[in-house]
Design a protein around this motif. Sequence first.
Motif, short mmCIF file in Angstrom:
data_model
loop_
_atom_site.label_atom_id
_atom_site.label_comp_id
_atom_site.label_asym_id
_atom_site.label_seq_id
_atom_site.Cartn_x
_atom_site.Cartn_y
_atom_site.Cartn_z
N PHE A 127 -4.32 5.30 -14.38
CA PHE A 127 -4.42 4.50 -13.16
C PHE A 127 -3.05 3.95 -12.76
CE2 PHE A 127 -9.14 3.95 -13.72
CZ PHE A 127 -9.47 4.42 -12.47
N ARG A 128 -2.34 3.42 -13.71
CA ARG A 128 -1.04 2.81 -13.41
C ARG A 128 -0.03 3.87 -12.97
NH1 ARG A 128 -0.91 -1.23 -18.68
NH2 ARG A 128 -2.53 -2.68 -17.92
N CYS A 129 -0.04 5.01 -13.62
CA CYS A 129 0.89 6.09 -13.24
C CYS A 129 0.59 6.57 -11.82
CB CYS A 129 0.79 7.25 -14.22
SG CYS A 129 1.47 6.91 -15.86
N CYS A 130 -0.69 6.75 -11.50
CA CYS A 130 -1.06 7.19 -10.15
C CYS A 130 -0.65 6.14 -9.11
CB CYS A 130 -2.55 7.46 -10.07
SG CYS A 130 -3.12 8.87 -11.04
N PHE A 131 -0.87 4.88 -9.45
CA PHE A 131 -0.51 3.82 -8.51
C PHE A 131 0.99 3.80 -8.27
CE2 PHE A 131 0.29 -0.53 -7.15
CZ PHE A 131 -0.72 -0.72 -6.23
N CYS A 132 1.79 3.95 -9.33
CA CYS A 132 3.25 3.97 -9.17
C CYS A 132 3.71 5.18 -8.36
CB CYS A 132 3.92 3.98 -10.54
SG CYS A 132 3.75 2.44 -11.47
N CYS A 133 3.06 6.33 -8.59
CA CYS A 133 3.43 7.53 -7.84
C CYS A 133 3.15 7.35 -6.35
CB CYS A 133 2.67 8.74 -8.37
SG CYS A 133 3.18 9.26 -10.03
N PHE A 134 2.00 6.79 -6.04
CA PHE A 134 1.68 6.56 -4.63
C PHE A 134 2.62 5.54 -4.01
CE2 PHE A 134 -2.61 8.38 -5.53
CZ PHE A 134 -2.60 9.32 -4.51
N TRP A 135 3.03 4.55 -4.79
CA TRP A 135 3.97 3.55 -4.26
C TRP A 135 5.32 4.20 -3.94
CZ3 TRP A 135 8.71 1.54 -5.71
CH2 TRP A 135 9.11 0.38 -5.05
N CYS A 136 5.82 5.04 -4.86
CA CYS A 136 7.09 5.73 -4.61
C CYS A 136 6.99 6.65 -3.40
CB CYS A 136 7.50 6.52 -5.86
SG CYS A 136 7.88 5.51 -7.30
N LEU A 137 5.85 7.37 -3.31
CA LEU A 137 5.66 8.25 -2.16
C LEU A 137 5.63 7.45 -0.86
CD1 LEU A 137 5.04 11.08 -1.05
CD2 LEU A 137 2.61 10.64 -1.49
N ASP A 138 5.01 6.27 -0.90
CA ASP A 138 4.95 5.41 0.27
C ASP A 138 6.35 5.00 0.72
OD1 ASP A 138 3.21 3.42 2.03
OD2 ASP A 138 4.80 2.23 1.13
N ARG A 139 7.20 4.62 -0.23
CA ARG A 139 8.55 4.19 0.13
C ARG A 139 9.36 5.35 0.72
NH1 ARG A 139 8.18 -0.38 1.38
NH2 ARG A 139 10.47 -0.32 1.59
N CYS A 140 9.23 6.54 0.13
CA CYS A 140 9.97 7.70 0.65
C CYS A 140 9.50 8.07 2.06
CB CYS A 140 9.79 8.89 -0.29
SG CYS A 140 10.54 8.66 -1.92
N LEU A 141 8.19 8.05 2.26
CA LEU A 141 7.67 8.42 3.58
C LEU A 141 8.05 7.40 4.64
CD1 LEU A 141 4.12 9.82 2.74
CD2 LEU A 141 6.13 11.09 3.49
N ARG A 142 8.11 6.13 4.27
CA ARG A 142 8.52 5.11 5.24
C ARG A 142 9.94 5.36 5.72
NH1 ARG A 142 5.28 0.76 6.01
NH2 ARG A 142 3.52 0.55 4.59
#
Length: 656
Positions: free
Chosen positions: A474-489
């Motif tokens: 869960f934590r790894c997936c959450f961190c991956c989505f957070w990083c993807l969010d920052r890159c896409l922004r």
Amino acid sequence: MHCFGAEYQVSAERTPREREWRPQIYRKCTDTIWLSLFFLFWTGLVFIMGYSVAAGATGRLLFGYDSFGNVCGKKNSPVEGAPLSGQDMTLKKHVFFMNSCNLEVKDVRLSSTVLCVSSCPEEQLDTLEEVQLFANNSGSFLCVYSLNSFNYTQNPNAGSLCPSLPVPPSKPFPLFNRCIPQTPECYSVFASVLINDVDALHRILSGIMSGRDTILGLCILALALSLAVMFTFRFVTTLLVHIFIALVVLGLLFVCGVLWWLYYDYTYDLSIELDTERENMECLLGFAIVSTVVTAVLLVLIFVLRKRIKLTVELFRVINKAIGSSPFLLFQPLWTFAILIFFWVLWVAVLLSLGTAGAAQVIEGGQVEYKPLSGIRYMWWYHLIGLIWTSEFILACQQMTIAGAVATCYFNRNKNDPPDRPILSSLSVLFCYHLGTVVKGSFVITMVRIPRTVLVYMCNALKEKRSVWSRYVFRCCFCCFWCLDRCLRHLNQNAYTTTAINATDFCASAKDALKLLSKNSSHFTSVNRFGDFIIFLGKVLVVCFTVFGGLMAFNYNRALQVWAIPLLLVAFLAYLVAHSFLSVFETVLDALFLCFTVDLETNDGSSEKPYFMDQEFLSFVTRINKLNDPRAQKDKNSLRKEEGTELRPIVRPTVR
């Protein structure tokens, strides 16, 4: 200007065969299909709003209601089959439980008869005579409405129609306007049943509503702090940057210390028996761990980058010069903030109505209960998507407007004669041509944030069934989505700027921007990242001091209020407020350097094709590039184009 199929261009070509950089020349409507999809989506939101107004009853949540379907403090409509419903409770604003000290309440939970009363008994009532005397003196009737106060001591059924004796002393509390018993034994039974067994959504919503004034005040505090940080960036000096960084460090350390102190205080508080208190303690531990990690990372970055403070001052001078050509950019976040506040208030109002949407059903004894309507939870998720997508859309409109204004001023040959009303011009271009692009970009961010929200929901739902490995996943997936969010922004911001410059659709703009920035990354990447980091520190400063104010305010109401969720909401709103205002500098910085790379791509500095940039900006970029790359001092061609033309200042044409 017309949209939806209309195009205009200054050049002779109708449509370029190969896409090329033609700043501020070619203009057409982009991503119109996505604009239509957004309109259809909002049609669904409007339907949910109408449905919530028709089926919801926010008053039941905010003011409480009795066992007969009457909302306390309101004039009610009768429910068919319930003779005691439909009463005027305007003067009876408090919820009173007749059997608050009965141990059998744990088994039957909320089946105890509930009444609306004008005041709570503040002293213990041991006999029916005292109950009758209290009713006559205060006008607060503690027996069922059908029993007249004169018959409290004479009616043989008074034992079942009046509260269990003795009636404990109680005081009103904002949570559902309940009369809370004050004796320890009654309080323990009452709280363990009537607080812990209430639906989690209702507990959270009631916590938000009981602290709504505090949340509003903290949002105003975040607004004031954001304006102060904007003022600091606008008139930046080396001393102000030192003070600013010192405040960030102190704010981070102070908030971490307060969070850990509160967690320690909760841990050794022997009175923690309620789910709300345990939830607050668990959330405090999570807040403390996250804030400690963030503080450690930011302190390391500040220490590593401390030698670049002078460059930061020069960077913000360049940004302020760009803003100076269109000073009303600083006021751009005000209308964004106003629209966001209006939308959030509307969204919360609809959420409260959906949370109370239920059909009244008459049960034994003429009492009324409300059962949730089918499909409500699906509406909640649709409503949540609407919150994320629309909020991102509003913020993206601001980004596109600022990027268009910066591009208009940058690609102006005569720097001494800036364009008239660049912000209005950028807004008109946005609404006439590029709303679809903004919708598509905001939808991309929404599609990343939705899985993060689902992960949080699943994590909470499976809290007691999770293994160590599942927590790690869960934590790894959450961190991956957070990083993807920052890159896409970041990619979205550059795509919006590219659309404002070249009038291409979202995907083409994102591709062109990525290709161009990769090609010219050596010129500006380091200074651009460092500038974004300083702006991010400004947002951290606003959030830190706002969260500290929230900790001090919410900590006073521990027992019956889930204040961890309102505190998280305050942190979210504080960050959005800070982002709305400070993103002006971030957007100007990103747009300025993208315009710079487009300038390098389309011009060579010759008299036939002079650069749009001025000498000050060119000198700053050259100096930064040399400081970041030691080899640049030996390589005189580090800032040359692939054709070998060296960067030179603008060669201004002679005005005749």
